[in-house]
Design a protein around this motif. Structure first.
Motif, PDB file in Angstrom:
ATOM      1  N   ILE A  97       0.759  -1.301  -0.131  1.00 48.45           N
ATOM      2  CA  ILE A  97       0.073  -0.048  -0.030  1.00 48.45           C
ATOM      3  C   ILE A  97       0.779   1.172  -0.105  1.00 48.45           C
ATOM      4  N   LYS A  98       0.664   1.948  -0.880  1.00 46.73           N
ATOM      5  CA  LYS A  98       1.406   3.084  -1.074  1.00 46.73           C
ATOM      6  C   LYS A  98       0.837   4.459  -0.960  1.00 46.73           C
ATOM      7  N   GLY A  99       1.262   5.585  -0.552  1.00 44.04           N
ATOM      8  CA  GLY A  99       0.527   6.716  -0.416  1.00 44.04           C
ATOM      9  C   GLY A  99      -0.402   7.168   0.834  1.00 44.04           C
ATOM     10  N   TYR A 100      -0.641   5.999   1.443  1.00 46.96           N
ATOM     11  CA  TYR A 100      -1.572   6.284   2.624  1.00 46.96           C
ATOM     12  C   TYR A 100      -0.765   7.461   3.747  1.00 46.96           C
ATOM     13  N   GLY A 101       0.584   7.442   3.861  1.00 45.97           N
ATOM     14  CA  GLY A 101       1.065   7.913   5.098  1.00 45.97           C
ATOM     15  C   GLY A 101       1.957   9.146   4.422  1.00 45.97           C
ATOM     16  N   ASP A 102       1.905   9.685   3.293  1.00 42.82           N
ATOM     17  CA  ASP A 102       3.060  10.541   2.797  1.00 42.82           C
ATOM     18  C   ASP A 102       3.176  11.687   3.711  1.00 42.82           C
ATOM     19  N   THR A 103       1.958  12.359   3.990  1.00 49.75           N
ATOM     20  CA  THR A 103       2.204  13.564   4.739  1.00 49.75           C
ATOM     21  C   THR A 103       2.415  13.253   6.099  1.00 49.75           C
ATOM     22  N   ALA A 104       1.736  12.350   6.698  1.00 43.94           N
ATOM     23  CA  ALA A 104       2.296  12.002   8.103  1.00 43.94           C
ATOM     24  C   ALA A 104       4.012  11.558   8.157  1.00 43.94           C
ATOM     25  N   VAL A 105       4.323  10.772   7.292  1.00 41.52           N
ATOM     26  CA  VAL A 105       5.807  10.566   7.379  1.00 41.52           C
ATOM     27  C   VAL A 105       6.534  11.646   7.053  1.00 41.52           C
ATOM     28  N   ALA A 106       6.330  12.598   6.275  1.00 40.92           N
ATOM     29  CA  ALA A 106       7.135  13.756   5.738  1.00 40.92           C
ATOM     30  C   ALA A 106       7.023  14.776   6.936  1.00 40.92           C
ATOM     31  N   GLU A 107       5.883  14.915   7.504  1.00 40.56           N
ATOM     32  CA  GLU A 107       5.766  15.832   8.795  1.00 40.56           C
ATOM     33  C   GLU A 107       6.932  15.279  10.009  1.00 40.56           C
ATOM     34  N   HIS A 108       6.945  13.796  10.002  1.00 46.02           N
ATOM     35  CA  HIS A 108       7.728  13.191  10.835  1.00 46.02           C
ATOM     36  C   HIS A 108       9.378  13.448  10.531  1.00 46.02           C
ATOM     37  N   SER A 109       9.603  13.539   9.255  1.00 43.94           N
ATOM     38  CA  SER A 109      10.883  13.542   8.989  1.00 43.94           C
ATOM     39  C   SER A 109      11.387  15.060   9.130  1.00 43.94           C
ATOM     40  N   ILE A 110      10.373  16.032   9.012  1.00 40.98           N
ATOM     41  CA  ILE A 110      10.626  17.390   9.120  1.00 40.98           C
ATOM     42  C   ILE A 110      10.694  17.438  10.720  1.00 40.98           C
ATOM     43  N   ALA A 111      10.030  16.923  11.451  1.00 36.32           N
ATOM     44  CA  ALA A 111      10.140  16.989  13.078  1.00 36.32           C
ATOM     45  C   ALA A 111      11.597  16.569  13.509  1.00 36.32           C
ATOM     46  N   LEU A 112      11.917  15.540  13.099  1.00 40.77           N
ATOM     47  CA  LEU A 112      13.298  14.930  13.345  1.00 40.77           C
ATOM     48  C   LEU A 112      14.411  15.783  13.041  1.00 40.77           C
ATOM     49  N   MET A 113      14.504  16.384  11.762  1.00 41.52           N
ATOM     50  CA  MET A 113      15.124  17.228  11.310  1.00 41.52           C
ATOM     51  C   MET A 113      15.631  18.500  12.109  1.00 41.52           C
ATOM     52  N   TRP A 114      14.181  19.095  12.649  1.00 44.48           N
ATOM     53  CA  TRP A 114      14.407  20.342  13.494  1.00 44.48           C
ATOM     54  C   TRP A 114      14.919  19.735  14.880  1.00 44.48           C
ATOM     55  N   ALA A 115      14.570  18.826  15.186  1.00 46.21           N
ATOM     56  CA  ALA A 115      14.909  18.070  16.719  1.00 46.21           C
ATOM     57  C   ALA A 115      16.546  17.855  16.681  1.00 46.21           C
ATOM     58  N   ALA A 116      16.985  17.410  15.563  1.00 45.08           N
ATOM     59  CA  ALA A 116      18.522  17.055  15.417  1.00 45.08           C
ATOM     60  C   ALA A 116      19.088  18.429  15.369  1.00 45.08           C
ATOM     61  N   ALA A 117      18.553  19.426  14.658  1.00 46.58           N
ATOM     62  CA  ALA A 117      19.344  20.602  14.414  1.00 46.58           C
ATOM     63  C   ALA A 117      19.417  21.333  15.675  1.00 46.58           C
ATOM     64  N   ARG A 118      18.386  21.264  16.578  1.00 47.30           N
ATOM     65  CA  ARG A 118      18.407  21.887  17.796  1.00 47.30           C
ATOM     66  C   ARG A 118      18.905  21.246  19.192  1.00 47.30           C
ATOM     67  N   GLY A 119      19.110  19.990  18.902  1.00 43.19           N
ATOM     68  CA  GLY A 119      19.568  19.039  20.164  1.00 43.19           C
ATOM     69  C   GLY A 119      18.394  18.860  21.107  1.00 43.19           C
ATOM     70  N   LEU A 120      17.214  18.783  20.565  1.00 49.08           N
ATOM     71  CA  LEU A 120      16.018  18.839  21.574  1.00 49.08           C
ATOM     72  C   LEU A 120      16.174  17.579  22.498  1.00 49.08           C
ATOM     73  N   ALA A 121      16.340  16.330  21.833  1.00 49.42           N
ATOM     74  CA  ALA A 121      16.243  15.169  22.607  1.00 49.42           C
ATOM     75  C   ALA A 121      17.395  15.283  23.815  1.00 49.42           C
ATOM     76  N   ARG A 122      18.552  15.772  23.363  1.00 53.79           N
ATOM     77  CA  ARG A 122      19.390  15.788  24.336  1.00 53.79           C
ATOM     78  C   ARG A 122      19.329  16.453  25.568  1.00 53.79           C
ATOM     79  N   MET A 123      18.588  17.903  25.332  1.00 55.54           N
ATOM     80  CA  MET A 123      18.158  18.568  26.402  1.00 55.54           C
ATOM     81  C   MET A 123      17.088  18.140  27.317  1.00 55.54           C
ATOM     82  N   ASP A 124      16.066  17.576  26.373  1.00 56.76           N
ATOM     83  CA  ASP A 124      14.986  16.892  27.346  1.00 56.76           C
ATOM     84  C   ASP A 124      15.673  15.836  28.029  1.00 56.76           C
ATOM     85  N   GLY A 125      16.182  15.010  27.435  1.00 53.47           N
ATOM     86  CA  GLY A 125      16.619  13.865  28.535  1.00 53.47           C
ATOM     87  C   GLY A 125      17.621  14.485  29.558  1.00 53.47           C
ATOM     88  N   GLY A 126      18.440  15.568  29.408  1.00 57.02           N
ATOM     89  CA  GLY A 126      19.272  16.080  30.378  1.00 57.02           C
ATOM     90  C   GLY A 126      18.402  16.627  31.470  1.00 57.02           C
TER      91      GLY A 126
END
Length: 300
Positions: A97-126
């Motif tokens: 099945i293709k196409g069902y989650g294009d927007t969902a996965v894309a938004e998650h990719s963008i969220a991961l990109m910004w989280a990585a750029a700003r080090g959010l996971a490290r600050m949160d865990g700390g």
């Protein structure tokens, strides 16, 4: 036609009952986790087709599923769970099945990109551990995003990234074009991308695609985002690049072993952001996924 939903966990049973119609083929729903291979012949007896969300379907076990004619895999990554060509030889068709989650996965990719750029996971865990860690972030406006593979998800990532002021490059195995996206050779993409996001299907040609040699061609200090398939990347080489600083950060939603084992080396690296293979998990995408699977079943 009668079907069986093998592994309707993580709220998928509820989704199924919400979107199923009286005119759909009769189906039974198992709210179980991954099914052991030795149970597959007995469980599938009397059924014409199955829905498979995350259960491994080894060819030898499927050889005993004598009445089964179709596997409807809930997604695109069937090869991570079965050998489709071998199942076809057994007389079992495999549908994806293709196409069902294009927007969902894309938004998650963008969220991961910004989280990585700003080090959010490290600050949160700390802070959860009682530490006050302040990371030096990276502004992504004006930076170059490289997309490896350009299907529906990558097109959505490009749309969102362009709206945030990023320059978008892409490489695809077959020629494509898209407004506002520059398609370039792979060497150029690796050399110029400050963020690299993977969107390839996994097959024999793409397994291990991002190996040590290609990681070495990446622009130093790049961020890697993978919401596609873990096996696209040489994990050992990626971790070496993270430890050396060649890679600034890796933001990952997919792993060679899932669930990710406790104490896995990736969990020990400060420059890694992890999410639990959930890029596709939104109510909108789940409803669309199960409805599309049912539509396939209607056409069998």
């Amino acid at each position: 036609m009668r079907g069986l939903f093998l592994d309707a966990v993580d709220d998928l049973a509820g989704v199924f009952h919400r979107v199923v119609r009286p005119t759909d083929p009769a189906m039974d729903v198992l709210e179980r986790g991954e099914i052991p291979p030795e149970e597959l012949p007995g469980l599938t007896a009397g059924y014409d087709f199955i829905f498979d969300d995350h259960t491994q379907l080894p060819t030898e076990a499927m050889r005993g599923c004598r009445g089964l004619k179709h596997v409807i895999f809930l997604g695109t990554g069937a090869r991570s769970y079965m050998h489709p060509e071998q199942l076809v030889e057994l007389g079992i068709g495999v549908h994806i099945i293709k196409g069902y989650g294009d927007t969902a996965v894309a938004e998650h990719s963008i969220a991961l990109m910004w989280a990585a750029a700003r080090g959010l996971a490290r600050m949160d865990g700390g802070m959860r551990a009682g530490n006050w860690i302040r990371t030096e972030g990276l502004e992504l406006t004006g930076k170059t995003l490289g997309l490896v593979g350009f299907g529906g998800i990558a097109a959505e990532v490009a749309r969102i990234a362009r709206g945030s002021g990023m320059r978008v490059l892409a490489w695809n195995r077959t020629p494509k074009s898209a407004q506002g996206v520059s398609f370039v050779e792979l060497d150029t993409l690796l050399a110029e991308s400050q963020v690299l996001s993977l969107h390839l299907l996994l097959n024999d040609e793409t397994r291990g695609f991002l190996d040590a040699e290609r990681l070495g061609r990446l622009r130093p200090g790049a961020i890697l985002v993978n919401t596609a398939r873990a096996a696209l990347v040489d994990e050992v080489a990626m971790m070496a690049a993270l430890r050396s600083g060649r890679l600034r950060h890796a933001a990952l939603d997919v792993f060679d072993t899932e669930p990710l084992p406790a104490g896995h080396p990736l969990t020990t690296l400060a420059n890694v952001t992890l999410s639990a293979h959930s890029g596709f998990r939104t109510p909108e995408a789940s409803d669309k996924l199960i409805r599309m699977a049912l539509d396939i079943a209607c056409g069998l």
